[in-house]
Write a protein that holds these residues in place. Structure first.
Motif, PDB file in Angstrom:
ATOM      1  N   ASP A  73       0.811  -1.212   0.000  1.00  8.78           N
ATOM      2  CA  ASP A  73       0.000   0.000   0.000  1.00  8.78           C
ATOM      3  C   ASP A  73       0.849   1.269   0.000  1.00  8.78           C
ATOM      4  O   ASP A  73       0.383   2.322  -0.442  1.00  8.78           O
ATOM      5  N   ALA A  74       2.077   1.186   0.490  1.00 11.04           N
ATOM      6  CA  ALA A  74       2.956   2.345   0.444  1.00 11.04           C
ATOM      7  C   ALA A  74       3.275   2.736  -0.988  1.00 11.04           C
ATOM      8  O   ALA A  74       3.543   3.899  -1.280  1.00 11.04           O
ATOM      9  N   LYS A  75       3.248   1.754  -1.876  1.00  9.42           N
ATOM     10  CA  LYS A  75       3.517   1.997  -3.289  1.00  9.42           C
ATOM     11  C   LYS A  75       2.259   1.936  -4.141  1.00  9.42           C
ATOM     12  O   LYS A  75       2.339   2.107  -5.356  1.00  9.42           O
ATOM     13  N   ASN A  76       1.113   1.671  -3.511  1.00  8.45           N
ATOM     14  CA  ASN A  76      -0.141   1.498  -4.250  1.00  8.45           C
ATOM     15  C   ASN A  76       0.020   0.482  -5.374  1.00  8.45           C
ATOM     16  O   ASN A  76      -0.430   0.699  -6.507  1.00  8.45           O
ATOM     17  N   THR A  77       0.643  -0.615  -5.040  1.00  8.45           N
ATOM     18  CA  THR A  77       0.989  -1.611  -6.037  1.00  8.45           C
ATOM     19  C   THR A  77       0.529  -2.994  -5.600  1.00  8.45           C
ATOM     20  O   THR A  77       0.637  -3.350  -4.423  1.00  8.45           O
ATOM     21  N   VAL A  78       0.030  -3.755  -6.549  1.00  7.92           N
ATOM     22  CA  VAL A  78      -0.329  -5.139  -6.321  1.00  7.92           C
ATOM     23  C   VAL A  78       0.556  -6.008  -7.206  1.00  7.92           C
ATOM     24  O   VAL A  78       0.902  -5.624  -8.325  1.00  7.92           O
ATOM     25  N   TYR A  79       0.927  -7.175  -6.695  1.00  8.06           N
ATOM     26  CA  TYR A  79       1.824  -8.064  -7.397  1.00  8.06           C
ATOM     27  C   TYR A  79       1.165  -9.424  -7.593  1.00  8.06           C
ATOM     28  O   TYR A  79       0.289  -9.825  -6.833  1.00  8.06           O
ATOM     29  N   LEU A  80       1.625 -10.123  -8.591  1.00  8.97           N
ATOM     30  CA  LEU A  80       1.220 -11.499  -8.800  1.00  8.97           C
ATOM     31  C   LEU A  80       2.464 -12.312  -9.121  1.00  8.97           C
ATOM     32  O   LEU A  80       3.030 -12.179 -10.204  1.00  8.97           O
ATOM     33  N   GLN A  81       2.883 -13.115  -8.162  1.00  7.08           N
ATOM     34  CA  GLN A  81       4.000 -14.021  -8.371  1.00  7.08           C
ATOM     35  C   GLN A  81       3.460 -15.301  -8.972  1.00  7.08           C
ATOM     36  O   GLN A  81       2.627 -15.972  -8.363  1.00  7.08           O
ATOM     37  N   MET A  82       3.920 -15.639 -10.155  1.00  8.83           N
ATOM     38  CA  MET A  82       3.420 -16.794 -10.880  1.00  8.83           C
ATOM     39  C   MET A  82       4.542 -17.816 -11.014  1.00  8.83           C
ATOM     40  O   MET A  82       5.556 -17.549 -11.664  1.00  8.83           O
ATOM     41  N   ASN A  83       4.354 -18.961 -10.403  1.00  8.32           N
ATOM     42  CA  ASN A  83       5.322 -20.043 -10.459  1.00  8.32           C
ATOM     43  C   ASN A  83       4.722 -21.249 -11.169  1.00  8.32           C
ATOM     44  O   ASN A  83       3.509 -21.359 -11.312  1.00  8.32           O
ATOM     45  N   SER A  84       5.589 -22.149 -11.587  1.00  6.51           N
ATOM     46  CA  SER A  84       5.156 -23.374 -12.267  1.00  6.51           C
ATOM     47  C   SER A  84       4.173 -23.065 -13.384  1.00  6.51           C
ATOM     48  O   SER A  84       3.118 -23.695 -13.507  1.00  6.51           O
ATOM     49  N   LEU A  85       4.528 -22.108 -14.201  1.00 10.14           N
ATOM     50  CA  LEU A  85       3.633 -21.672 -15.266  1.00 10.14           C
ATOM     51  C   LEU A  85       3.403 -22.778 -16.290  1.00 10.14           C
ATOM     52  O   LEU A  85       4.301 -23.568 -16.593  1.00 10.14           O
ATOM     53  N   THR A  90      -1.317 -18.910 -20.477  1.00  8.75           N
ATOM     54  CA  THR A  90      -1.121 -17.891 -21.503  1.00  8.75           C
ATOM     55  C   THR A  90      -2.382 -17.049 -21.663  1.00  8.75           C
ATOM     56  O   THR A  90      -3.467 -17.576 -21.907  1.00  8.75           O
ATOM     57  N   ALA A  91      -2.234 -15.751 -21.511  1.00  7.79           N
ATOM     58  CA  ALA A  91      -3.371 -14.838 -21.584  1.00  7.79           C
ATOM     59  C   ALA A  91      -2.868 -13.415 -21.425  1.00  7.79           C
ATOM     60  O   ALA A  91      -1.704 -13.184 -21.099  1.00  7.79           O
ATOM     61  N   VAL A  92      -3.766 -12.474 -21.645  1.00  4.40           N
ATOM     62  CA  VAL A  92      -3.520 -11.099 -21.254  1.00  4.40           C
ATOM     63  C   VAL A  92      -4.000 -10.953 -19.822  1.00  4.40           C
ATOM     64  O   VAL A  92      -5.148 -11.288 -19.510  1.00  4.40           O
ATOM     65  N   TYR A  93      -3.136 -10.484 -18.965  1.00  2.00           N
ATOM     66  CA  TYR A  93      -3.456 -10.325 -17.561  1.00  2.00           C
ATOM     67  C   TYR A  93      -3.789  -8.874 -17.265  1.00  2.00           C
ATOM     68  O   TYR A  93      -3.023  -7.967 -17.604  1.00  2.00           O
ATOM     69  N   TYR A  94      -4.929  -8.673 -16.627  1.00  2.00           N
ATOM     70  CA  TYR A  94      -5.415  -7.345 -16.309  1.00  2.00           C
ATOM     71  C   TYR A  94      -5.454  -7.126 -14.806  1.00  2.00           C
ATOM     72  O   TYR A  94      -5.893  -8.000 -14.056  1.00  2.00           O
ATOM     73  N   CYS A  95      -5.037  -5.970 -14.400  1.00  2.33           N
ATOM     74  CA  CYS A  95      -5.099  -5.563 -13.005  1.00  2.33           C
ATOM     75  C   CYS A  95      -6.394  -4.802 -12.760  1.00  2.33           C
ATOM     76  O   CYS A  95      -6.861  -4.056 -13.631  1.00  2.33           O
ATOM     77  N   SER A  96      -6.980  -4.979 -11.590  1.00  2.00           N
ATOM     78  CA  SER A  96      -8.203  -4.271 -11.250  1.00  2.00           C
ATOM     79  C   SER A  96      -8.141  -3.724  -9.835  1.00  2.00           C
ATOM     80  O   SER A  96      -7.428  -4.228  -8.982  1.00  2.00           O
ATOM     81  N   LEU A  97      -8.926  -2.683  -9.610  1.00  2.00           N
ATOM     82  CA  LEU A  97      -9.134  -2.133  -8.277  1.00  2.00           C
ATOM     83  C   LEU A  97     -10.620  -1.859  -8.127  1.00  2.00           C
ATOM     84  O   LEU A  97     -11.222  -1.206  -8.982  1.00  2.00           O
ATOM     85  N   THR A  98     -11.199  -2.371  -7.049  1.00  2.00           N
ATOM     86  CA  THR A  98     -12.618  -2.186  -6.775  1.00  2.00           C
ATOM     87  C   THR A  98     -12.789  -1.649  -5.370  1.00  2.00           C
ATOM     88  O   THR A  98     -12.238  -2.208  -4.418  1.00  2.00           O
ATOM     89  N   ARG A  99     -13.543  -0.581  -5.252  1.00  2.00           N
ATOM     90  CA  ARG A  99     -13.799  -0.011  -3.940  1.00  2.00           C
ATOM     91  C   ARG A  99     -14.704  -0.936  -3.147  1.00  2.00           C
ATOM     92  O   ARG A  99     -15.740  -1.388  -3.650  1.00  2.00           O
ATOM     93  N   SER A 100     -14.320  -1.210  -1.904  1.00  2.00           N
ATOM     94  CA  SER A 100     -15.109  -2.093  -1.063  1.00  2.00           C
ATOM     95  C   SER A 100     -16.504  -1.521  -0.855  1.00  2.00           C
ATOM     96  O   SER A 100     -16.665  -0.321  -0.624  1.00  2.00           O
ATOM     97  N   PHE A 101     -17.493  -2.404  -0.980  1.00  5.84           N
ATOM     98  CA  PHE A 101     -18.907  -2.079  -0.794  1.00  5.84           C
ATOM     99  C   PHE A 101     -19.501  -1.281  -1.958  1.00  5.84           C
ATOM    100  O   PHE A 101     -20.705  -1.028  -1.970  1.00  5.84           O
ATOM    101  N   PHE A 102     -18.692  -0.913  -2.912  1.00  7.95           N
ATOM    102  CA  PHE A 102     -19.166  -0.155  -4.060  1.00  7.95           C
ATOM    103  C   PHE A 102     -18.606  -0.771  -5.334  1.00  7.95           C
ATOM    104  O   PHE A 102     -17.691  -0.221  -5.956  1.00  7.95           O
ATOM    105  N   PRO A 103     -19.159  -1.902  -5.733  1.00  6.09           N
ATOM    106  CA  PRO A 103     -18.610  -2.597  -6.909  1.00  6.09           C
ATOM    107  C   PRO A 103     -18.711  -1.802  -8.201  1.00  6.09           C
ATOM    108  O   PRO A 103     -18.011  -2.117  -9.162  1.00  6.09           O
ATOM    109  N   ALA A 104     -19.565  -0.781  -8.233  1.00  2.57           N
ATOM    110  CA  ALA A 104     -19.636   0.053  -9.431  1.00  2.57           C
ATOM    111  C   ALA A 104     -18.353   0.836  -9.641  1.00  2.57           C
ATOM    112  O   ALA A 104     -18.064   1.250 -10.769  1.00  2.57           O
TER     113      ALA A 104
END
Length: 118
Positions: A73-85, A90-104
């Motif tokens: 949260d200090a960097k406002n960054t989310v990571y995904l460590q992917m092992n044993s691929l 294979t795909a396009v990977y998209y990052c998302s952010l959703t406000r809690s309680f307000f899925p819109a």
């Protein structure tokens, strides 16, 4: 609004690893949930993993035990460590952010390509 920028995608051999990063900027409200989704050609977008502000995680059955989602949260960054691929990852990977309680209030990055060769 919120801007999300993914990085870290690329080409790897089966059994290899990649670490995806997604940096968020703008008007970030908390609590929120950040996550990773992916979309392969001809398939619907699917959930990969999510992580809440409190650190609760959720994984798709297909990646559980192989992928790890985390956030800084200090960097406002989310990571995904992917092992044993696998080629099925294979795909396009998209990052998302959703406000809690307000899925819109959901925001998406532009995506980063992950290709796993056999």
């Amino acid at each position: 609004q919120v801007q999300l920028v993914e990085s870290g995608g690329g080409l790897v051999q089966a059994g290899g690893s990649l670490r995806l990063s997604c940096a968020a900027s703008g008007s970030i409200s908390r609590p929120n949930t950040m996550g990773w989704y992916r979309q392969a050609p001809g398939k619907q977008r699917e959930l990969v993993a999510t992580i809440s502000s409190g650190g609760s995680t959720n994984y798709a059955d297909s990646v559980q035990g192989r992928f790890t989602i985390s956030r800084d949260d200090a960097k406002n960054t989310v990571y995904l460590q992917m092992n044993s691929l696998q080629p099925a990852d294979t795909a396009v990977y998209y990052c998302s952010l959703t406000r809690s309680f307000f899925p819109a209030y959901s925001y998406w990055g532009q995506g980063t390509q992950v290709t796993v060769s056999s």
